[in-house]
Every structure is written in C-alpha cells, then in structure tokens.
Enzyme design. Structure first.
Site, PDB file in Angstrom:
ATOM      1  CG  ASP A  70      -3.846 128.497  85.093  1.00  0.00           C
ATOM      2  OD1 ASP A  70      -3.933 129.500  85.815  1.00  0.00           O
ATOM      3  OD2 ASP A  70      -3.005 127.588  85.269  1.00  0.00           O
ATOM      4  CG  ASP A  72       1.221 131.227  87.542  1.00  0.00           C
ATOM      5  OD1 ASP A  72       1.703 131.953  86.642  1.00  0.00           O
ATOM      6  OD2 ASP A  72       0.923 131.655  88.678  1.00  0.00           O
TER       7      ASP A  72
END
Length: 317
Positions: A70, A72
């Site tokens: 991922d 962010d």
C-alpha cells in the site's frame, strides 16, 4: 645362566608393558583430542548468532513470490493525492479554494490516522475535475517534479528497506494504491520498484475525460487487482507478502501468506494481533505507536498547514 633366565622374562614383560602403555597413551591422546575438538565446537556454537526461530524471509530466488505495498502512510507519510494537489496548485491548475479543500482532506487523514472512504472519494473527485482536459503525458512529467518537491522526503525508510529486501531476493515489488495509477507509477519508478496498481482515470486520445474506469482501487478492489496480477504473473499467493497501514486493506492482506501491518491504525493492529500477523511501526513517538496518530512534530506541522489554509480561506471571504 640362572641370572639370565631370570632376566629374560622380565624383559619380555617390560616390553609387553611398554607396548600396552604406548597404546594406552595413544588412545588417551586421541580421546583427549576428540574431547577438545568437541569442546571447541560447543564454544563456537555458543558464540555464533542463534538460528532464527522462523525461516528467513523473503526467500532468495523464489520467483513465485512477490510483494505488494500500500502507498499512503505505508510507504509514504500522508496521502499521495494531497501532495500531488499541492504541486498542481503551485503550477496554477486550480484556485485557493481547492487548495483549502485539499488541506482539509489531508488534515483529516492525518488526525484520524485512517483512510475514510468518503474523504478519499472526495479527494479523487477533486483531482479528476482538476485534470480533466489535460494530457496524460503532461501529468506524468509534472508528477516527476512533484515527487522531488513533496514526496521523496516523506518515504518511510523502514518500509523502503522491506521493499528492497524483496528486490534483493530477486522478487517483484508492486505498489497497490487508490491514488491515480500515473502518480503511483512515478513513485514506483523513483523507488526502483517493479510497477504500480492504481486507480485508472479514463483518457481518450491521451487526454483525461474526468471520469474513472470502473471504481477507485480501494478495499476489496485492491485484493482483486492483486489476485488478477498474480494470476497473470504466475505467482503463488501463499508465498507472497502484502504490507498496509489500514484496516480497509484487510482483504488484500488476507490474500497472501505473509501479511504485514505497517504503521497500523487501531482496527488493523487489533486484527493483526488476533491473527499473529507481523507488525512494524516506523512512526516516531510512543503515542503514535500506540494509537496511530501523528507524533508531536507531525501535529505541529499539520497545525501550521491547517492554520495557513484557514487564513487563506478567511481572506477570500
């Protein structure tokens, strides 16, 4: 002659005893040497680093494995779409009121410590309206500049090291993010990763239409993207790893054999502990590690940024 008869048996006996003594001495020396060698081996083993309790990971040369990260707050502090928005504002793509909107979205993201679907969707809608009518190549070029200006210094070194470990093991490493795929691709390339899975914005003739292809790559959609890419690449998901900070990515994390919770929010931390997943927290400060919010320095920076945005907003009114 009698004396000689008496001496001869003694000589023979002495010779026999000498042979016996020699053999015994040789055997004792051999046994002592073996015991010494065994003792040295024991000492060397005690001094040597202990073997890990679990197999080394990632496994070097395992090309059936890959890693999915991922973006962010996992690879990078904050939201990529916000930093991209800052760069576009600097280049006069939109007005101050939109900047205030981006600042509020980033403030919410950092204070809450989680990805709120409504706020994330709002941020993407804003970005789509801003880029509508612009060429894809133009945004890719600007993205390179924005990465240097706002994103490079926000990469978590700890997560970057995890990604590099997979690359060093000969495995592919992919970003998986709700951010536009163009931004994600720039970040992946600058970090030396394999590529990126991201939200796809519609373009016709190389020009953005302001619409999405399908839906944002969020939550279950990430898991589906990882599943599809793994099938195309011939990967074994049981040997793959996934990394995220958000409980929204539990579907993706549950898909692989090696899930990691990185800088986890409260829900993901609880879920990970219940399932004995690996956890890593690269945020500074005990409070950040416990409850998943920015450390004091981060809050200070946020307060300054939010105050500036509010001041701009008030001056306009």
């Amino acid at each position: 002659m009698a004396a000689l008869g008496w001496l001869t048996p003694r000589r023979r006996s002495a010779t026999a005893r000498s042979v016996l003594a020699g053999e015994a001495s040789a055997e004792a020396a051999r046994k002592s040497s073996q015991e010494l060698e065994a003792r040295e081996e024991e000492l060397a083993a005690a001094a040597a680093p202990q073997e890990p309790a679990e197999p080394e990971f990632p496994v070097a040369g395992d090309t059936k494995a890959a890693a999915f990260f991922d973006l962010d707050n996992t690879v990078m502090q904050g939201a990529a779409i916000f930093h991209f928005g800052r760069g576009l504002y600097k280049r006069k793509f939109f007005e101050r009121q939109e900047l205030f909107r981006f600042a509020w979205q980033q403030a919410w993201f950092r204070l809450a410590g989680v990805e709120d679907p409504e706020h994330m969707q709002d941020a993407r809608d804003s970005a789509l309206s801003i880029v509508k009518g612009h060429r894809v190549a133009e945004l890719m070029s600007i993205g390179e500049e924005i990465y240097d200006e706002y994103m490079a210094e926000r990469i978590w070194p700890g997560t970057r090291a995890l990604a590099q470990a997979h690359l060093d093991a000969g495995q592919k490493v992919w970003l998986v993010t709700a951010a536009p795929v163009e931004i994600a691709t720039v970040i992946a390339r600058r970090l030396g990763l394999t590529g990126a899975l991201g939200t796809v914005a519609e373009s016709i003739g190389g020009v953005y239409t302001g619409k999405l292809v399908g839906e944002p790559l969020h939550g279950p959609a990430k898991a589906e993207a990882v599943r599809a890419l793994s099938a195309a690449e011939g990967l074994d998901l049981a040997r793959c790893a996934a990394y995220s900070d958000s409980h929204n990515d539990i579907p993706m994390l549950s898909l692989v054999g090696h899930p990691y919770a990185i800088n986890p929010d409260a829900k993901l931390r609880k879920h990970a502990r219940e399932r004995d997943w690996r956890l890593r927290d690269y945020r500074t400060g005990r409070k950040a590690a416990k409850v998943g919010i920015p450390a004091a320095a981060g809050v200070g920076a946020l307060a300054g940024g939010a105050a500036a945005a509010i001041a701009l907003h008030r001056r306009r009114h």
